[in-house]
Design an enzyme around this catalytic site. Structure first.
Site, PDB file in Angstrom:
ATOM      1  N   GLY A   1       0.816  -1.211   0.000  1.00 48.33           N
ATOM      2  CA  GLY A   1       0.000   0.000   0.000  1.00 48.33           C
ATOM      3  C   GLY A   1       0.845   1.254   0.000  1.00 48.33           C
ATOM      4  O   GLY A   1       0.641   2.157  -0.814  1.00 48.33           O
TER       5      GLY A   1
ATOM      6  N   GLU B   1       0.890   5.739   7.534  1.00 49.16           N
ATOM      7  CA  GLU B   1       2.312   5.984   7.240  1.00 49.16           C
ATOM      8  C   GLU B   1       2.820   7.176   8.048  1.00 49.16           C
ATOM      9  O   GLU B   1       3.937   7.166   8.553  1.00 49.16           O
ATOM     10  CB  GLU B   1       2.534   6.215   5.743  1.00 49.16           C
ATOM     11  CG  GLU B   1       1.988   5.121   4.829  1.00 49.16           C
ATOM     12  CD  GLU B   1       2.390   3.707   5.207  1.00 49.16           C
ATOM     13  OE1 GLU B   1       3.459   3.527   5.811  1.00 49.16           O
ATOM     14  OE2 GLU B   1       1.609   2.772   4.915  1.00 49.16           O
TER      15      GLU B   1
ATOM     16  N   HIS C   1       3.578   6.193  11.597  1.00 46.10           N
ATOM     17  CA  HIS C   1       4.820   5.423  11.738  1.00 46.10           C
ATOM     18  C   HIS C   1       5.997   6.315  12.141  1.00 46.10           C
ATOM     19  O   HIS C   1       6.995   5.825  12.661  1.00 46.10           O
ATOM     20  CB  HIS C   1       5.178   4.738  10.416  1.00 46.10           C
ATOM     21  CG  HIS C   1       4.656   3.343  10.265  1.00 46.10           C
ATOM     22  ND1 HIS C   1       4.767   2.385  11.256  1.00 46.10           N
ATOM     23  CD2 HIS C   1       4.065   2.713   9.212  1.00 46.10           C
ATOM     24  CE1 HIS C   1       4.247   1.240  10.806  1.00 46.10           C
ATOM     25  NE2 HIS C   1       3.802   1.420   9.582  1.00 46.10           N
TER      26      HIS C   1
ATOM     27  N   GLU D   1       3.805  -2.410  13.364  1.00 45.16           N
ATOM     28  CA  GLU D   1       2.626  -2.509  12.494  1.00 45.16           C
ATOM     29  C   GLU D   1       1.311  -2.632  13.272  1.00 45.16           C
ATOM     30  O   GLU D   1       0.349  -1.929  12.982  1.00 45.16           O
ATOM     31  CB  GLU D   1       2.790  -3.660  11.497  1.00 45.16           C
ATOM     32  CG  GLU D   1       3.916  -3.440  10.483  1.00 45.16           C
ATOM     33  CD  GLU D   1       3.810  -2.139   9.695  1.00 45.16           C
ATOM     34  OE1 GLU D   1       2.749  -1.498   9.712  1.00 45.16           O
ATOM     35  OE2 GLU D   1       4.819  -1.750   9.065  1.00 45.16           O
TER      36      GLU D   1
HETATM   37  N1  PHE Z   1       5.680  -0.853   6.250  1.00 43.66           N
HETATM   38  C1  PHE Z   1       4.640  -0.651   5.285  1.00 43.66           C
HETATM   39  C2  PHE Z   1       3.415  -0.249   6.094  1.00 43.66           C
HETATM   40  O1  PHE Z   1       2.716  -1.039   6.642  1.00 43.66           O
HETATM   41  C3  PHE Z   1       4.290  -1.847   4.473  1.00 43.66           C
HETATM   42  C4  PHE Z   1       5.332  -2.327   3.529  1.00 43.66           C
HETATM   43  C5  PHE Z   1       6.060  -3.452   3.837  1.00 43.66           C
HETATM   44  C6  PHE Z   1       5.541  -1.677   2.343  1.00 43.66           C
HETATM   45  C7  PHE Z   1       7.003  -3.936   2.964  1.00 43.66           C
HETATM   46  C8  PHE Z   1       6.474  -2.168   1.463  1.00 43.66           C
HETATM   47  C9  PHE Z   1       7.192  -3.297   1.766  1.00 43.66           C
HETATM   48  O2  PHE Z   1       3.163   0.865   6.314  1.00 43.66           O
HETATM   49 ZN    ZN Z   2       2.682   0.002   8.566  1.00 42.25          ZN
END
Ligand code: PHE
Ligand code: ZN
Length: 880
Positions: free
Chosen positions: A267, A304, A307, A326
């Site tokens: 995503g 995002e 994060h 996550e």
């Molecule tokens: N870390 C990303 C998310 O969940 C997901 C992701 C994982 C994108 C691996 C690309 C590759 O926000």
């Molecule tokens: Zn994430």
């Protein structure tokens, strides 16, 4: 492509690396076929490590052009280099500068990991292990480094040069070239590195943080699509504000950039200060995006952004801790959406998603704990269990502690672990410390796979004025965990009186009960409520307080009562949904006989009442009226699945509901007609959702196809247009109305691949045995590309995961197309292929004929030589 080596990574094998990389300086000279990367790494031997310890860096398919230490080129005997590893045999000092030159070919990178090209734009994806495709590195999340990045390219090819952090310098060079330098002051793991370069359009914005700092915001999209980024920009600003209000978290750099690319495996990605997005989750206006798209954009932009604190400022010690960032970040984006929209509606939608994606994972061969203990390929652990169940576990912590202690725990987490690579143990400890509670038994939610079940029965003793709940917990066995320990399950509940009001009690024994929660900790609890004179209905797992299944011995009358009167909106929806499911299962089993009509008629009558209940939000009514999906019914039946029989049962119930409510639904349909200009807000979206749900029912009645065709032609936004198209294609496949609408949609959006994905998706979902041939034809459509993940997911992913009768065609033709296509995708993009392949994970629950054919398809894939680590891992676990 990394082929499988059979290597298994284990949590218990974690140990800190011998060396650290406090500073990383990268210099990119971009070129599609030969990008030159110079990495200058400050290397430090960790305290206490022997001076003779070699430095071993990971690579993946790299070509090494040069290696030097402190300015001196290394002699051949000083190191060993393969495409996948660089070993410096005798590092000279405790601290030194390692200079590495590598050459890579972004234009030939179809795996979309590392540095690649999407639509002539250079971009990177490094999570989880993509950075090693750029240069040799200690490519693990506990190696935090401060990055300075210089990017150089011809100005006409790449006028825009972006990386993480703040811009430092830029300038022109000879021969039409230019460069930019970026510096990120926050130490970060390599998986958060990002670079973007190309010709892109910009939407600019700004945000003033709670301490008064001005942050420059930029969203970059394909030139000409700038006006489609307005909603994403608005969602970003709301996210930044919400994280300040709800968690006290302020943004920490001078700029925050988002780039939308059209080729992306997932995503979106939370790279520090430079999020890279699948353009599907950025671009939207009423003409091209549905209300569901708007809601997804809002949620993913928020995810995002959030994060930045949960993932970036505090990252993961190792990939086993993936849920630390996550699960927690999903919880945060769920709360954000609940605050921005309707909390009850959001909760129901979350639970439906969890059941549709996480439950089958937890109940099948790919089951794993929220924090896994081993993996062969980490890419295969970006799962609904890590994300969605991981979020539910955080929610339960909040439920158990209460919102204030939960917030205090989060504050302590940020204070204690900022700048660190943390573990689940660290996370749980902050909540123990602020609350004084012991979360040892609760921690099993992270460590033990499987969906717990509670069996509940109740009894009322009028003479003794006592109400009793008998509750028994069990956790089913999952792969490599045959014996399960007892869990701590926070079960929210309510006793509801005949007047719909809560029933009170004078004392309770048999379990800890506080604030509407029964704390289940043992195998069996007999919970006695005294002072209860009248027999109540019991509402269980209110708000879905725990991600479990319930087997409740309860009379249908009680369920009907709760479906009409439960004061907890989630449980009220749940009661009705359980009734629908029970009716569908009964129809499937053909055991209802004469009683079937009575039960269905009663449901149809209640459906009509819910549809017309003005006290309920339209979005809620739409959710209530949506029948459980075929896959939901299959999951609840458990084994011996014949998708054609489930389809027939579901169609019949839908017809009964439509016929019983013909006039009321027609009137509702008319009254909900769009007035005024389009707005993507939740209330307007809810009205559209209800109207389109009612349309779906009305389309089953005589004249239904022409009604849907009128809806399609009158539509003034994508939500209505796509809904009508789906009704026509799915309910009236092959009719002139359906064919005309499909052709009109294709003609209208020719050239807009993202919108045509909806057209692929709808056609891939058409029930019945002919769809497999249609999918083969559509794979040759000029807009389809096997190299683009969004196209593959829309057509093949939908067919395999959302078309029960089509995919599970009795002769196995669906599985054959599927296996062929997975292998074809795998040649380019193993990660996307492996994810696609999980569509067969529930093969053992099929009836014997289909089961044998599905197994055959899996075995054929398993027999292919040199499978990628990604695909081999999924196929072998699925067959195990
Ligand atoms: N870390 C990303 C998310 O969940 C997901 C992701 C994982 C994108 C691996 C690309 C590759 O926000
Ligand atoms: Zn994430």
């Amino acid at each position: 492509m990394r082929t499988d080596t059979g290597q298994v990574f284990k949590l218990e094998d974690y140990r800190p690396s011998d060396y650290l990389i406090p500073a990383t300086s990268l210099d990119f000279r971009l070129s599609p076929d030969a990008t030159h990367v110079t990495a200058l790494l400050t290397i430090e031997r960790r305290e206490g490590v022997a001076a003779t310890a070699p430095l071993v860096l990971e690579g993946d398919g790299l070509t090494l052009l040069g290696v030097a230490i402190d300015g001196h080129a290394l002699a051949a005997g000083d190191y060993e280099a393969t495409p996948d590893r660089l070993m410096i045999l005798k590092p000279p000092a405790q601290r030194f500068e390692l200079r590495l030159e590598t050459e890579i070919a972004p234009s030939r990178n179809e795996a979309l990991m590392g540095l690649y090209r999407s639509n002539n734009v250079y971009c990177t994806q490094c999570e989880a292990e993509g950075f090693r495709r750029i240069t040799y590195f200690l490519d693990r999340p506990d190696i935090l480094s401060v990055y300075t990045v210089r990017v150089e390219a011809p100005h006409n090819e790449a006028p825009l040069l972006l990386s993480n952090g703040n811009p430092v310098e830029r300038g022109a060079l000879a021969n039409g070239r230019h460069y930019a330098v970026w510096h990120d002051p926050f130490p970060k793991p390599s998986y958060l590195f990002a670079l973007v370069a190309g010709a892109l359009g910009k939407v600019a914005g700004s945000f003033t943080t709670m301490s008064g700092r001005e942050v420059e915001l930029g969203i970059y999209v394909e030139p000409g699509k700038e006006r489609l980024a307005g909603y994403a920009m608005d969602a970003l600003k709301r996210s930044m504000k919400w994280d300040e209000d709800a968690f006290g978290r302020e943004y920490d750099l001078d700029v925050f950039n988002i780039v939308a690319v059209s080729d992306f495996n997932m995503g979106a990605m939370e790279n520090k200060g430079l999020n890279v997005f699948n353009d599907k989750y950025v671009l939207a206006d009423e003409e091209t995006a549905t209300d569901a798209d708007f809601a997804n954009i809002e949620a993913i932009i928020a995810h995002e952004y959030f994060h930045n604190w949960t993932g970036n400022r505090i990252t993961c010690r190792d990939w086993f801790q993936l849920c630390l960032k996550e699960g927690l970040t999903v919880y945060r984006d769920h709360e954000f959406s609940a605050d921005q929209r309707s909390r009850a509606v959001k909760r129901i939608a979350e639970v439906r998603t969890l059941r549709a994606h996480q439950f089958p994972e937890d109940q099948g061969p790919l089951a794993h704990p929220v924090r896994p203990r081993r993996y062969r390929e980490i890419n295969n652990f970006y799962t609904a269990t890590v994300y969605e169940k991981g979020s539910e576990v955080v929610r339960m912590i909040c439920t158990i502690l209460g919102p204030e202690a939960f917030r205090a725990g989060m504050d302590l987490y940020f204070e204690r672990h900022d700048g660190e690579a943390a573990t689940i143990e660290d996370f749980l400890k902050v909540f123990e410390d602020v609350s004084g509670r012991d979360l040892a038994q609760f921690a099993l939610w992270y460590h033990q796979a499987g969906t717990p079940n509670l069996t509940v029965s109740s009894a009322h003793n009028a003479a003794a004025r006592e109400f009793t709940l008998e509750i028994e917990q069990s956790v089913p066995p999952t792969p490599s965990e045959s014996r399960k320990r007892l869990m701590h399950i926070p079960l929210a509940f309510g006793l509801v009186g005949a007047d719909g009001k809560p029933v009170t009690w004078t004392a309770v024994e048999g379990a800890t009960v506080d604030d509407g929660i029964i704390h289940i900790r043992r195998r069996r609890h007999t919970v006695r409520f005294s002072g209860v004179s009248e027999r109540p209905s019991v509402s269980l797992n209110r708000g879905f307080s725990a991600p479990i299944t319930l087997s409740v011995q309860q009379k249908a009358d009680d369920q009907f009562f709760l479906a009409a009167h439960d004061s907890d909106a989630f449980s009220r929806w749940q009661a009705f949904n359980t009734l629908l499911t029970d009716a569908l299962i009964a129809a499937f089993r053909q055991i209802l006989g004469g009683k079937q009509a009575v039960f269905a008629a009663r449901l149809a009558e209640l459906a009509g009442r819910i549809a017309g209940d003005e006290a309920l939000e339209p979005a809620y009514r739409a959710l209530a009226l949506t029948l459980p999906g075929e896959a939901d019914i299959a999951r609840d039946i458990g084994k011996g699945i014949d998708p054609d029989a489930i389809f027939a049962a579901r169609e019949a119930l839908a017809r009964t509901i439509a016929e019983a409510n013909r006039d009321a639904f027609s009137a509702l349909y008319d009254s909900l007609a769009d007035k005024g200009p389009f707005s993507p807000d939740a209330a307007s979206a809810g009205r559209r959702a209800l109207r389109n749900t009612v349309l779906d029912y009305l389309s089953l009645l005589p004249g239904g196809a022409s009604l849907a065709a009128r809806h399609f032609n009158a539509a003034s936004n994508m939500t209505d247009r796509a809904a009508a198209l789906a009704v026509l294609a799915l309910r009236h496949s092959g009719t002139a109305e359906a064919e005309e609408a499909l052709a009109a949609f294709e003609a209208r959006y020719r050239g807009d691949a993202l919108v045509l994905d909806k057209w692929f998706q709808i056609q891939a979902g058409v029930p019945g045995e002919r769809t497999v041939d249609k999918v083969r034809v559509l794979m040759r459509h000029p807009a389809f590309s096997i190299a683009n993940p969004n196209r593959v997911r829309s057509l093949i992913g939908t067919f395999a995961s959302a078309n029960q009768t089509g995919f599970h065609r009795a002769d196995g033709e669906g599985y054959r197309l599927f296996a062929e296509t997975v292998l074809e995708v795998e040649k380019r993009n193993p990660q996307v292929a492996a994810r696609l392949a999980t569509a067969l994970r529930s093969w053992r629950s099929l009836e014997p004929g289909r089961q044998a054919k599905a197994k055959q398809a899996l075995l054929e894939m398993a027999q292919v030589e040199n499978l990628s680590a990604d695909l081999r891992d999924i196929v072998e676990r699925t067959l195990a």
